[in-house]
Write an enzyme that holds these catalytic residues in place. Structure first.
Site, PDB file in Angstrom:
ATOM      1  N   GLU A 261       0.825  -1.225   0.000  1.00 37.59           N
ATOM      2  CA  GLU A 261       0.000   0.000   0.000  1.00 37.59           C
ATOM      3  C   GLU A 261       0.852   1.265   0.000  1.00 37.59           C
ATOM      4  O   GLU A 261       0.334   2.368  -0.120  1.00 37.59           O
ATOM      5  CB  GLU A 261      -0.919   0.009   1.240  1.00 37.59           C
ATOM      6  CG  GLU A 261      -2.056  -1.003   1.195  1.00 37.59           C
ATOM      7  CD  GLU A 261      -1.686  -2.363   1.776  1.00 37.59           C
ATOM      8  OE1 GLU A 261      -0.484  -2.693   1.818  1.00 37.59           O
ATOM      9  OE2 GLU A 261      -2.606  -3.091   2.187  1.00 37.59           O
TER      10      GLU A 261
ATOM     11  N   LYS B 208      -0.225 -11.430  23.697  1.00 38.80           N
ATOM     12  CA  LYS B 208      -0.694 -10.699  24.860  1.00 38.80           C
ATOM     13  C   LYS B 208      -0.644 -11.631  26.061  1.00 38.80           C
ATOM     14  O   LYS B 208      -1.443 -12.547  26.177  1.00 38.80           O
ATOM     15  CB  LYS B 208      -2.101 -10.167  24.618  1.00 38.80           C
ATOM     16  CG  LYS B 208      -2.045  -9.097  23.548  1.00 38.80           C
ATOM     17  CD  LYS B 208      -3.378  -8.713  22.989  1.00 38.80           C
ATOM     18  CE  LYS B 208      -3.133  -7.757  21.840  1.00 38.80           C
ATOM     19  NZ  LYS B 208      -3.694  -8.183  20.571  1.00 38.80           N
TER      20      LYS B 208
END
Ligand code: AMP
Length: 542
Positions: free
Chosen positions: A331, A439
């Protein structure tokens, strides 16, 4: 009051015109599918790009129609880069490493009209052509006498017969520089791939930026080898930047193994080579096994995934080659940052310099960056705070092709999906893809950090860290490891190797030895597929 300067559209055709006139004799060397080494010059590439332009005009294509390629890095692909975009059509580089069903989906979504392909991909084309509903013309990138008979592909022509008969004079049209020039679909690890649609203006500005001394530093004295494929993000814009500067280019074609890459670097006197870490890993393994050295190579540009520290030091200390760690995305055309030291770093110890070199680098002019927390609040550039990395600039997408997925921007910024820190000198360091962060007990563990430590062990060829569900900590890291051929290391030895190198709670709970880490179509580790492979795995501590 307006300035009194000439107004001229920034068009890709001007690059090959310039290269022909100013660097006509600079060489383009290509390893061909046929196996031989082919030599040509910018002068010839320019002439043949004009023949391509004439041949395309005869196919009765509209402005902005898509002309697809399925091809390795080589001179014919380069001619299409200039010939297709120069006429105002859009060069659509298809990725041959994708599953044939994805190739079909992408070609239909892009509404490709023409497909030019290397003969090595003939089996794919045979398998998919009946389902590619918009392609009217198939061109095999080969000599007329190499065209296979009875392929079943309607109207298949050889490239040399198709363009070779055309006149070599052509006046490139002038049009709005914001017109689309080329397109590339994202790797699409989840859902359908989406396309970045580059413009002439974005490509030209990106080429200027790529050529700068503090990015990839191209010049007429350079000999560069884009190992990074022309079928993905325009080989990091190197074909354009090389034509802009007159650099000699060496294309490895289909021979992407470590031995072939090493031999081509040596044979052609390559000074700078650019590619993803997996390619360099193969080359370094080959060199180590055979006691080889470089005679000309000065720099390698490494990006696409995090470059392991062990690779930077091997290149640097063992072979005297400077590593330029670079970061970007489809992108972003793709270049966003490159890691070149500032003069104040030069007086530092090698160890201190290494800390900087490991980072993905400084933003180049034209790319604005910021990091934000979960609420979108901007975080400080202190090298410690980490958050979602957002970018903006003239070669970063505003939308995906056909508006797929809705507007990607947040207040004008493009969210990269990477999590990063930025230090006071502006050096950005990716800690993870946001979806790969582990996490654990309310804290984040960088999977890249865990992988880098494993990769520094002499018995480890490749390492991938993923989080596993844990009843107490939410997730805990494990590391999947591929051993180097003939090397031995145990789970316990590898876990002990982490001691003192990272915080205790960041040490992986387990090591799983695997034969290979699944790689995607652009050479990145496919952690989703690794998770599938390990779906029955249970954490020892869970
Ligand atoms: P792609 O669009 O296929 O080129 O993938 C872009 C993504 O690759 C980025 O968002 C990063 O997650 C990753 N990437 C590219 N370069 C690097 C790098 N030098 N270090 C870490 N990750 C990288």
């Amino acid at each position: 009051m307006l300035g009194l300067m000439q107004s001229q559209e920034l068009l890709i055709s001007s690059l090959i015109d310039f290269a022909e006139r100013h660097h006509g004799d600079a060489e383009i060397v290509s390893r061909r599918v046929e196996g031989d080494l082919h030599r040509t010059t910018y002068k010839d590439v320019a002439r043949r790009s004009r023949q391509v332009a004439n041949a395309l005009d005869r196919l009765d294509l509209a402005f902005s129609d898509r002309v697809a390629t399925l091809a390795w890095n080589g001179y014919r692909h380069l001619e299409l880069y200039f010939g297709v975009s120069g006429t105002g059509r859009v060069l659509h580089t298809l990725n041959p490493r994708l599953h044939p069903d994805q190739v079909v989906w992408i070609a239909n979504h892009a509404e490709d009209q023409v497909l030019c392909f290397d003969l090595s991909f003939l089996p794919i084309i045979k398998a998919v052509h009946a389902r590619c509903t918009t392609i009217k013309h198939y061109i095999a990138l080969c000599d007329a006498d190499a065209l296979p008979a009875d392929t079943g592909i309607p109207g298949l022509q050889s490239y040399e017969a198709w363009m070779g008969a055309q006149p070599s004079t052509y006046t490139w049209p002038s049009f709005d520089e914001n017109s689309a020039s080329s397109m590339c679909y994202t790797s699409g690890t989840t859902g359908n791939p989406k396309a970045a649609l580059y413009s002439h203006r974005s490509t030209m500005l990106h080429a200027f930026a790529v050529a700068l001394p503090d990015s990839l530093s191209l010049s007429a004295r350079e000999c560069i080898m884009p190992v990074v494929p022309m079928f993905h993000v325009n080989a990091w814009g190197l074909p354009y930047a090389a034509a802009m500067t007159g650099a000699k280019m060496v294309f490895p074609g289909p021979a992407m193994d470590g031995k072939s890459i090493y031999e081509l670097i040596e044979a052609e006197g390559v000074l700078c080579a650019a590619g993803v870490p997996t390619i360099w890993q193969m080359m370094l393994t080959h060199m180590e096994a055979n006691g080889l050295r470089f005679n000309t190579l000065k720099r390698t540009v490494i990006g696409g995934s995090a470059c392991p520290p062990a690779m930077i030091s091997t290149f640097n200390e063992k072979y005297g080659v400077e590593v330029i760690h670079a970061w970007g995305m489809t992108e972003m055309s793709p270049l966003g940052t490159s890691c070149i030291l500032k003069s104040k770093h030069l007086a530092m110890s090698a160890q201190e310099q290494m800390k900087v070199r490991l980072k993905q680098g400084r933003g180049i002019f034209g790319v604005d960056m910021k990091i934000v927390d979960a609420e979108g609040k901007e975080l400080p550039w202190d090298g410690k705070a980490y958050g979602d990395l957002l970018v903006k600039g003239p070669w970063i997408i505003s939308d995906y092709f056909k508006g797929e997925g809705g507007s990607p921007l947040v207040d004008g910024w493009f969210p990269t999906g990477d999590v990063a820190t930025i230090d006071p000198d502006g050096y950005m360091q990716i800690t993870d893809r946001s979806k790969d962060v582990i996490k654990s007990g309310g804290e984040w563990i960088s999977s890249i950090d865990v992988e880098n430590i494993a990769m520094a062990h002499p018995a480890v060829a490749m390492a991938a860290c993923i989080g596993m569900k844990h009843p107490k900590w939410d997730e805990r890291p494990i590391v999947a490891v591929v051993k180097k051929p003939g090397a031995e290391v145990t789970r316990e030895e590898l876990i002990a190797f982490y001691e003192g190198k990272t915080a205790k709670w960041q040490i992986p709970d387990d090591v799983v030895f695997v034969d290979a880490i699944p790689l995607g179509a652009t050479g990145k580790m496919m952690k989703t597929r690794l998770r599938d492979v390990l779906k029955d795995y249970k954490l020892p501590s869970a």
